[in-house]
Design a protein around this motif. Structure first.
Motif, PDB file in Angstrom:
ATOM      1  N   GLN B 190      34.433  46.255  53.605  1.00  0.00           N
ATOM      2  CA  GLN B 190      33.568  45.124  53.287  1.00  0.00           C
ATOM      3  C   GLN B 190      33.472  44.891  51.788  1.00  0.00           C
ATOM      4  OE1 GLN B 190      29.456  45.732  54.387  1.00  0.00           O
ATOM      5  NE2 GLN B 190      29.170  43.620  55.015  1.00  0.00           N
ATOM      6  N   LEU B 191      33.985  43.766  51.328  1.00  0.00           N
ATOM      7  CA  LEU B 191      33.869  43.388  49.913  1.00  0.00           C
ATOM      8  C   LEU B 191      34.255  41.912  49.805  1.00  0.00           C
ATOM      9  CD1 LEU B 191      32.983  45.135  47.470  1.00  0.00           C
ATOM     10  CD2 LEU B 191      35.379  45.469  46.930  1.00  0.00           C
ATOM     11  N   SER B 192      33.514  41.155  49.026  1.00  0.00           N
ATOM     12  CA  SER B 192      33.773  39.721  48.872  1.00  0.00           C
ATOM     13  C   SER B 192      33.737  39.357  47.396  1.00  0.00           C
ATOM     14  CB  SER B 192      32.694  38.903  49.605  1.00  0.00           C
ATOM     15  OG  SER B 192      32.748  39.131  50.986  1.00  0.00           O
ATOM     16  N   TRP B 193      34.414  38.284  47.056  1.00  0.00           N
ATOM     17  CA  TRP B 193      34.346  37.834  45.670  1.00  0.00           C
ATOM     18  C   TRP B 193      34.300  36.319  45.590  1.00  0.00           C
ATOM     19  CZ3 TRP B 193      38.409  34.855  43.989  1.00  0.00           C
ATOM     20  CH2 TRP B 193      39.635  35.006  44.657  1.00  0.00           C
ATOM     21  N   LEU B 194      33.855  35.853  44.428  1.00  0.00           N
ATOM     22  CA  LEU B 194      33.660  34.423  44.193  1.00  0.00           C
ATOM     23  C   LEU B 194      33.943  34.139  42.726  1.00  0.00           C
ATOM     24  CD1 LEU B 194      32.308  31.623  45.010  1.00  0.00           C
ATOM     25  CD2 LEU B 194      30.254  32.575  43.966  1.00  0.00           C
ATOM     26  N   THR B 195      34.751  33.139  42.432  1.00  0.00           N
ATOM     27  CA  THR B 195      34.984  32.740  41.039  1.00  0.00           C
ATOM     28  C   THR B 195      34.209  31.454  40.751  1.00  0.00           C
ATOM     29  OG1 THR B 195      37.180  33.741  41.072  1.00  0.00           O
ATOM     30  CG2 THR B 195      36.745  32.138  39.319  1.00  0.00           C
ATOM     31  N   ARG B 196      33.438  31.486  39.689  1.00  0.00           N
ATOM     32  CA  ARG B 196      32.718  30.280  39.252  1.00  0.00           C
ATOM     33  C   ARG B 196      33.377  29.748  37.990  1.00  0.00           C
ATOM     34  NH1 ARG B 196      27.526  33.530  40.179  1.00  0.00           N
ATOM     35  NH2 ARG B 196      26.970  32.994  42.316  1.00  0.00           N
ATOM     36  N   ARG B 197      33.681  28.442  37.971  1.00  0.00           N
ATOM     37  CA  ARG B 197      34.255  27.800  36.796  1.00  0.00           C
ATOM     38  C   ARG B 197      33.872  26.334  36.836  1.00  0.00           C
ATOM     39  NH1 ARG B 197      40.196  29.482  38.035  1.00  0.00           N
ATOM     40  NH2 ARG B 197      40.445  28.862  35.858  1.00  0.00           N
ATOM     41  N   ALA B 198      34.137  25.591  35.763  1.00  0.00           N
ATOM     42  CA  ALA B 198      33.764  24.178  35.718  1.00  0.00           C
ATOM     43  C   ALA B 198      34.513  23.406  36.808  1.00  0.00           C
ATOM     44  CB  ALA B 198      34.085  23.607  34.335  1.00  0.00           C
ATOM     45  N   PRO B 199      33.968  22.394  37.466  1.00  0.00           N
ATOM     46  CA  PRO B 199      32.569  21.980  37.282  1.00  0.00           C
ATOM     47  C   PRO B 199      31.609  22.913  38.004  1.00  0.00           C
ATOM     48  CG  PRO B 199      33.636  20.630  38.964  1.00  0.00           C
ATOM     49  CD  PRO B 199      34.686  21.559  38.437  1.00  0.00           C
TER      50      PRO B 199
END
Lengths: 260, 260
Positions: B190-199
């Motif tokens: 169990q492991l999750s990831w998320l990339t935040r970038r513009a917009p």
């Protein structure tokens, strides 16, 4: 002007708030030690460290440490006046490494000429200070001599003293070291210590308008030794160490001195 | 119930307050992770760690970390639910050791059967957890293969992936690891990831009544990846990792995946 060292050895978990308050004043207020500070608290086999490249008198983390009153049997602290190496987190004392499944910490006051020509093997510096380099060399030499923890600590203490004699000709080498069991204090030019035990009295900090009545703060069985570059109080009988000596403190008291 | 991991990789020094607030809620309030927490922040070559064996939702140090908003390019954090090893400072993740003059940190979620029968050489555990033992073994094997830092990091990443394949048959081995340059995330279950970038948009924490408008908090060039045991927000497109994969993150983005 040099860095300020502060160490503590106690027979029961003790907070270092009072002495730390005095030391912190020297970080930018009464002293010129504006280039960061750090502190290591042993807690059982664990070790908690705080490092801050900011001047201690303005430090948010310093305020936490003063208020939070972490109780510990061994403390090593350092306020830095940068003379070699950039002011940044990785150059902030105390430094730490693991040996024999124990946390070792090291804080140093002084400058060492040519120390970076000493060979390193096991431990490599992360920052650029002479101090961390010297620590890596020292711990590597200890590991070389004792791949496993020696049964009698006296053999280890003697080896550390022999190693300080190799460092001394290179410059100024006042340091505090701990192997999670003992506090090692090496005086190259300037280091003092004081043992507090019953009957406790009042102590007056030299660097801040603050008095503590240790009788109200302690139990009759508490024994605490404080080691500092310069005495922190002006009404207690500090012992000024002789240059070239290594003192070992355990459970709040001096238990061995080498090179006296 | 298992521990919660939280990691971050960013292209500019970024604070992790928002995600950390969500994680902290799981420490005793919305989750059963009452057995301590820890966090490591890289700052240049330096690394700042905070460990607290107390439940995170009540922790004084957790409040400091939330308020103080330390900015970092790599963060590794862990909230612990003790299943092996006493609740104490030395058993609190993340663990750290030096290799090649770099800080390495490790936080683990899961239980590993018989891991303590694996041979250790270079690094020895300070506490009694399977997790720290596994880290000592992993780092020792890396050091054995690469006495010096390899020129191409890909060879190192492949070696780490090969080592995870030796650990996987022994149980549950979700972990976050950093070598001060990259963030390694290994998914065993169990492991999750998320990339935040513009917009950038608004994000809503699942575990606390808190929304952040990242557009107001960031610049258009910021790129940040967050890795967590379970998604921390309920309105963003998290990637759920496949069991047996190792992802490498650098400067805020995934740059390699092994075992996919």
């Amino acid at each position: 002007m040099m860095c300020e060292l502060l160490g503590m050895s106690a027979n029961v978990p003790t907070d270092i708030c009072f002495s730390f308050t005095g030391l912190m004043q020297r970080g930018g207020r009464t002293g010129p030690h504006r280039d960061g500070w750090g502190i290591a608290f042993y807690e059982g086999r664990g070790c908690r460290t705080f490092h801050d490249p900011n001047p201690s008198a303005e430090s948010e983390i310093a305020r936490l440490v003063q208020r939070y009153a972490i109780k510990s049997r061994i403390v090593v602290s350092h306020i830095r006046r940068a003379n070699r190496g950039r002011v940044c987190l990785e150059n902030t004392h105390p430094f730490h490494r693991e040996l024999w499944g124990r946390h070792w910490v090291f804080a140093h006051n002084g400058q060492l000429r040519g120390v970076k020509r000493l060979p390193l093997d096991f431990y490599q510096p992360i920052g650029t200070t002479d101090s961390e380099y010297a620590f890596c060399w020292l711990l590597g030499r200890i590991r070389e001599q004792f791949p496993h923890a020696p049964h009698r600590p006296q053999a280890l203490w003697r080896h550390v003293h022999a190693l300080t004699q190799e460092l001394n000709p290179r410059g100024v080498c006042n340091f505090l070291l701990s192997d999670a069991r003992y506090l090692y204090a090496h005086c190259s030019t300037q280091l003092s210590w004081l043992t507090r035990r019953a009957p406790f009295g009042k102590a007056q900090l030299m660097d801040a308008d603050m008095t503590v009545d240790f009788e109200a703060e302690t139990t009759p069985n508490d024994i605490v030794t404080v080691v500092a570059t310069r005495p922190l109080t002006d009404n207690e009988p500090w012992t000024v160490m002789r240059p070239g000596t290594l003192a070992i403190f355990g459970a709040g008291v001096p238990i061995a001195v080498f090179g006296a």
